[in-house]
Design a protein around this motif. Sequence first.
Motif, short mmCIF file in Angstrom:
data_model
loop_
_atom_site.label_atom_id
_atom_site.label_comp_id
_atom_site.label_asym_id
_atom_site.label_seq_id
_atom_site.Cartn_x
_atom_site.Cartn_y
_atom_site.Cartn_z
N MET A 2 0.85 -1.23 -0.16
CA MET A 2 -0.01 -0.07 -0.12
C MET A 2 0.87 1.21 -0.08
O MET A 2 1.60 1.34 0.60
CB MET A 2 -0.88 -0.07 1.39
N LEU A 48 -5.03 -1.65 5.95
CA LEU A 48 -3.93 -1.75 4.87
C LEU A 48 -3.36 -2.92 4.75
O LEU A 48 -3.12 -3.80 5.87
CB LEU A 48 -3.07 -0.53 5.29
N SER A 49 -2.61 -3.10 3.95
CA SER A 49 -1.60 -4.53 3.62
C SER A 49 -0.59 -4.44 4.74
O SER A 49 -0.18 -3.26 5.44
CB SER A 49 -1.29 -4.53 2.33
N GLY A 255 -6.42 1.63 -1.31
CA GLY A 255 -5.37 1.36 -2.35
C GLY A 255 -3.97 2.13 -1.98
O GLY A 255 -3.15 1.70 -2.11
N ASN A 256 -4.46 3.38 -1.87
CA ASN A 256 -3.40 4.45 -1.40
C ASN A 256 -4.27 5.38 -0.58
O ASN A 256 -5.20 5.71 -0.84
CB ASN A 256 -2.50 4.82 -2.47
N THR A 267 -8.43 9.15 0.03
CA THR A 267 -7.83 8.05 -0.83
C THR A 267 -8.20 8.05 -2.27
O THR A 267 -8.61 9.17 -2.67
CB THR A 267 -8.50 6.63 -0.21
#
Lengths: 372, 68
Positions: A2, A48-49, A255-256, A267
């Motif tokens: 991310m 988040l990842s 995703g970000n 985002t």
Amino acid sequence: MMLAIIQATPFCPLACSYCYLPSRDNRAQMSEDVLTAVLTRIFECEELSDEVSIVWHAGEPLALPIDFYERAFATAEVINARYRKKFHHSLQTSAVLINDRWARLFKTHDVRVGVSLDGPQFIHDKHRKTRAGKGTHQHVMRGVDHLLAQEVPVHVIAVLTAFALEYPDEMFHFFVDSGVSRVAFNIDEIESANKSSSYSNNDVVPRYKAFIKRFLTLLSSTGVRLSVREFEGVFSSILYSGQDQKKCFTNIPLGNVSFDHLGNFTTFSPELLGQQYPKYDNFVMGNVLRDSLASVFTNETFIRVNTEIQAGVRMCRESCDYWDFCGGGHPSNKVAEHGTFAVTETLNCRMTCKTVVDTVLEFCEEQIRFNG
Amino acid sequence: MDVTIAPSTTAQLTPKDRSRRILAAIHEEYETDNIPKILLRYVGTFPRPLDHNHSDHQSFSDFSDSDE
């Protein structure tokens, strides 16, 4: 992985002709309290990842003093000790302010540095200028030399204007001779403060295609190890076709995430933050001083924007032959060109996706010599 | 290598079809010199080139156009 994009200052000392940033005169900078809150929100967020790339962006990130980053990097380590996420720092800069001390800092902290460099001087200086109107190429190359002296790999984002399309050989040899490891080609897009593009005229398409084809031919025939984002994207789609379609991280919620110097966050496309769009509440979806990142899912602005974005993505999936190479396009381009996210084609996707895909496929087909 | 398909179909193929046809040729000719060298070089950068989910990777230059 991310992306957490931190705009610690909106200020930039340069005045590039195609700049989309509306607040680049603003010298404000992120306070220690906001910085600590931003980093905490990033690491604590379970949505988040587990691998995070912290991207220092803006503005010109190096307009801030070097000790801001020394403190920021140390603070990130301290906060993450509790969450144990994998992360690294990246930075996108004009490189005009890079000296030996900056280069050593990047080396010490393994910072991945992206340099904004449009090619040889006669191309670069046409648009990338100081506020006094002078070219910046000489200063950029001095910064690049400092990076290379510290063995920091130089990744470049080059804005390819219609003027530059006549010079693929000059561009190729310049990047190779300069020791650049990776190039990503953007076009000058209609976006935010930049209201026009040199690609608006239809006759640019064949010229863009010719540039891409020639650059790919040079890369292929010389065997030089220069990585090019556009080609890798299509190669990747070819090699994994049928397994999974490409994702576009700018149209995926969280995703970000982008943060401004006040701690406001959004985002989707990073370019949205800082834009004046009252219709979408200027895309502010929370503030780190009071909101967790996961709270965006109940934020009214997010819900409205996300509903439109996903409608646009659905339309792309149902109507576009290039869906598997793209994943639905960048929301910032859609809203800048059409005033809404619920649309499909943009100038950016016509050029940097469709034309690039067509050209690379054609190149491969010629090499393989299919009949028909 | 010559992969014969019906004349005039190339223009009718979608980009996805063309992509799959190239991939099929790579599988068929992986051990030969007949696939595009630059693609082969790219394949060589992944340990398991045809079994890798490319979609979960992004780097800072991958997002749109945040440079200008």
